[in-house]
Design a protein around this motif. Sequence first.
Motif, PDB file in Angstrom:
ATOM      1  N   GLY A  36       0.840  -1.201   0.000  1.00  0.00           N
ATOM      2  CA  GLY A  36       0.000   0.000   0.000  1.00  0.00           C
ATOM      3  C   GLY A  36       0.865   1.236   0.000  1.00  0.00           C
ATOM      4  O   GLY A  36       1.886   1.294  -0.693  1.00  0.00           O
ATOM      5  N   GLY A  37       0.466   2.225   0.782  1.00  0.00           N
ATOM      6  CA  GLY A  37       1.248   3.440   0.817  1.00  0.00           C
ATOM      7  C   GLY A  37       0.547   4.560   1.537  1.00  0.00           C
ATOM      8  O   GLY A  37      -0.415   4.352   2.285  1.00  0.00           O
ATOM      9  N   LYS A  49       4.137   7.897  -0.979  1.00  0.00           N
ATOM     10  CA  LYS A  49       5.172   6.881  -0.784  1.00  0.00           C
ATOM     11  C   LYS A  49       4.510   5.513  -0.793  1.00  0.00           C
ATOM     12  O   LYS A  49       3.436   5.329  -0.208  1.00  0.00           O
ATOM     13  CB  LYS A  49       5.915   7.082   0.547  1.00  0.00           C
ATOM     14  N   ALA A  50       5.139   4.565  -1.448  1.00  0.00           N
ATOM     15  CA  ALA A  50       4.649   3.190  -1.461  1.00  0.00           C
ATOM     16  C   ALA A  50       5.365   2.373  -0.402  1.00  0.00           C
ATOM     17  O   ALA A  50       6.511   2.654  -0.038  1.00  0.00           O
ATOM     18  CB  ALA A  50       4.881   2.562  -2.835  1.00  0.00           C
ATOM     19  N   ILE A  51       4.682   1.358   0.120  1.00  0.00           N
ATOM     20  CA  ILE A  51       5.308   0.402   1.013  1.00  0.00           C
ATOM     21  C   ILE A  51       4.989  -1.004   0.511  1.00  0.00           C
ATOM     22  O   ILE A  51       3.837  -1.322   0.206  1.00  0.00           O
ATOM     23  CB  ILE A  51       4.847   0.587   2.481  1.00  0.00           C
ATOM     24  N   LEU A  52       6.034  -1.802   0.380  1.00  0.00           N
ATOM     25  CA  LEU A  52       5.892  -3.217   0.031  1.00  0.00           C
ATOM     26  C   LEU A  52       6.983  -3.963   0.790  1.00  0.00           C
ATOM     27  O   LEU A  52       8.165  -3.861   0.457  1.00  0.00           O
ATOM     28  CB  LEU A  52       6.033  -3.444  -1.470  1.00  0.00           C
ATOM     29  N   ASN A 101      10.921 -12.171  -4.757  1.00  0.00           N
ATOM     30  CA  ASN A 101      12.202 -11.496  -4.553  1.00  0.00           C
ATOM     31  C   ASN A 101      12.836 -11.079  -5.866  1.00  0.00           C
ATOM     32  O   ASN A 101      13.423 -10.004  -5.976  1.00  0.00           O
ATOM     33  CB  ASN A 101      13.147 -12.406  -3.770  1.00  0.00           C
ATOM     34  N   ALA A 102      12.701 -11.932  -6.885  1.00  0.00           N
ATOM     35  CA  ALA A 102      13.294 -11.626  -8.189  1.00  0.00           C
ATOM     36  C   ALA A 102      12.641 -10.409  -8.835  1.00  0.00           C
ATOM     37  O   ALA A 102      13.287  -9.669  -9.580  1.00  0.00           O
ATOM     38  CB  ALA A 102      13.182 -12.838  -9.110  1.00  0.00           C
ATOM     39  N   LYS A 103      11.374 -10.207  -8.536  1.00  0.00           N
ATOM     40  CA  LYS A 103      10.628  -9.118  -9.161  1.00  0.00           C
ATOM     41  C   LYS A 103      10.324  -7.977  -8.186  1.00  0.00           C
ATOM     42  O   LYS A 103       9.522  -7.096  -8.491  1.00  0.00           O
ATOM     43  CB  LYS A 103       9.315  -9.656  -9.739  1.00  0.00           C
ATOM     44  N   TYR A 104      11.003  -7.987  -7.033  1.00  0.00           N
ATOM     45  CA  TYR A 104      10.680  -7.018  -5.975  1.00  0.00           C
ATOM     46  C   TYR A 104      10.854  -5.573  -6.442  1.00  0.00           C
ATOM     47  O   TYR A 104       9.982  -4.727  -6.214  1.00  0.00           O
ATOM     48  CB  TYR A 104      11.551  -7.281  -4.745  1.00  0.00           C
ATOM     49  N   VAL A 105      11.962  -5.270  -7.093  1.00  0.00           N
ATOM     50  CA  VAL A 105      12.221  -3.893  -7.540  1.00  0.00           C
ATOM     51  C   VAL A 105      11.142  -3.453  -8.526  1.00  0.00           C
ATOM     52  O   VAL A 105      10.631  -2.323  -8.452  1.00  0.00           O
ATOM     53  CB  VAL A 105      13.618  -3.778  -8.167  1.00  0.00           C
ATOM     54  N   ALA A 106      10.760  -4.336  -9.437  1.00  0.00           N
ATOM     55  CA  ALA A 106       9.715  -4.003 -10.406  1.00  0.00           C
ATOM     56  C   ALA A 106       8.369  -3.819  -9.725  1.00  0.00           C
ATOM     57  O   ALA A 106       7.576  -2.950 -10.117  1.00  0.00           O
ATOM     58  CB  ALA A 106       9.619  -5.092 -11.475  1.00  0.00           C
ATOM     59  N   LEU A 107       8.094  -4.620  -8.698  1.00  0.00           N
ATOM     60  CA  LEU A 107       6.850  -4.485  -7.945  1.00  0.00           C
ATOM     61  C   LEU A 107       6.773  -3.137  -7.245  1.00  0.00           C
ATOM     62  O   LEU A 107       5.749  -2.454  -7.281  1.00  0.00           O
ATOM     63  CB  LEU A 107       6.734  -5.614  -6.921  1.00  0.00           C
ATOM     64  N   VAL A 108       7.864  -2.746  -6.602  1.00  0.00           N
ATOM     65  CA  VAL A 108       7.894  -1.453  -5.912  1.00  0.00           C
ATOM     66  C   VAL A 108       7.725  -0.313  -6.902  1.00  0.00           C
ATOM     67  O   VAL A 108       7.005   0.662  -6.652  1.00  0.00           O
ATOM     68  CB  VAL A 108       9.198  -1.292  -5.105  1.00  0.00           C
ATOM     69  N   SER A 109       8.391  -0.411  -8.040  1.00  0.00           N
ATOM     70  CA  SER A 109       8.284   0.632  -9.065  1.00  0.00           C
ATOM     71  C   SER A 109       6.848   0.762  -9.570  1.00  0.00           C
ATOM     72  O   SER A 109       6.321   1.881  -9.705  1.00  0.00           O
ATOM     73  CB  SER A 109       9.232   0.317 -10.218  1.00  0.00           C
ATOM     74  N   ALA A 110       6.212  -0.367  -9.852  1.00  0.00           N
ATOM     75  CA  ALA A 110       4.830  -0.344 -10.338  1.00  0.00           C
ATOM     76  C   ALA A 110       3.893   0.229  -9.279  1.00  0.00           C
ATOM     77  O   ALA A 110       2.993   1.021  -9.592  1.00  0.00           O
ATOM     78  CB  ALA A 110       4.391  -1.747 -10.732  1.00  0.00           C
ATOM     79  N   LEU A 111       4.109  -0.169  -8.032  1.00  0.00           N
ATOM     80  CA  LEU A 111       3.259   0.313  -6.945  1.00  0.00           C
ATOM     81  C   LEU A 111       3.448   1.812  -6.724  1.00  0.00           C
ATOM     82  O   LEU A 111       2.474   2.551  -6.542  1.00  0.00           O
ATOM     83  CB  LEU A 111       3.579  -0.461  -5.670  1.00  0.00           C
TER      84      LEU A 111
END
Length: 212
Positions: A36-37, A49-52, A101-111
Amino acid sequence: MADSNDNQKRVTIALKSVYCVDTEDITGADELYVAGGAGTGPRSGAKHKAILTKAIDINSGQQKILSGDEYVIFDDNVYVDDFVELGLEFRDQDFSENDFNAKYVALVSALTGAIGTAVGSLATPAVGAVAGAILAATPPALISVLASIDKDDVLGTVQKRVNVAAYPDGRSGPFKWKFSDRKPNIVEETGLLAWSDWDYEVSYVIDVSPAQ
């Protein structure tokens, strides 16, 4: 000036601990994570700000201390006559941790992008509008990167408004949210506490200091 420090405060909101009364998973520990955020009103420029978080294993009767930048929901300057609203989902991870974990950076960016769009689109938000927009934007943003997230169980959601003028300099809290399968949705407005009565307790603090 929009970026002047006059009449602003630095507001930092962070999760501090989680206590599990009873897990959602009947076969063992839950793998709890938060998505969320947070966002401000337009007075402060619709900052967001996003939080994941990464998932943590937690079992019935356990408490886990949450520390580090991963658990900071918001940290920025906000006008004293403005607010920060939080929209958070607490989820039990059912998908592959390695894939996450492999897609964590992309997930945060999208969020982050989705929350920024959602918060920025609200010109004169009523109470709950920012938090609601964040919660509406969170699942589609995550699913766009990792479709299996859609299978996760949402254990609880939180909507909270922090009116900056209501908090003195220094630390306020820890405060607690409680959520359950029977009452998973917590809506917390200014000065009002909405409690549910079962599985999880999550504590958080609000720190206010001079603007930086």
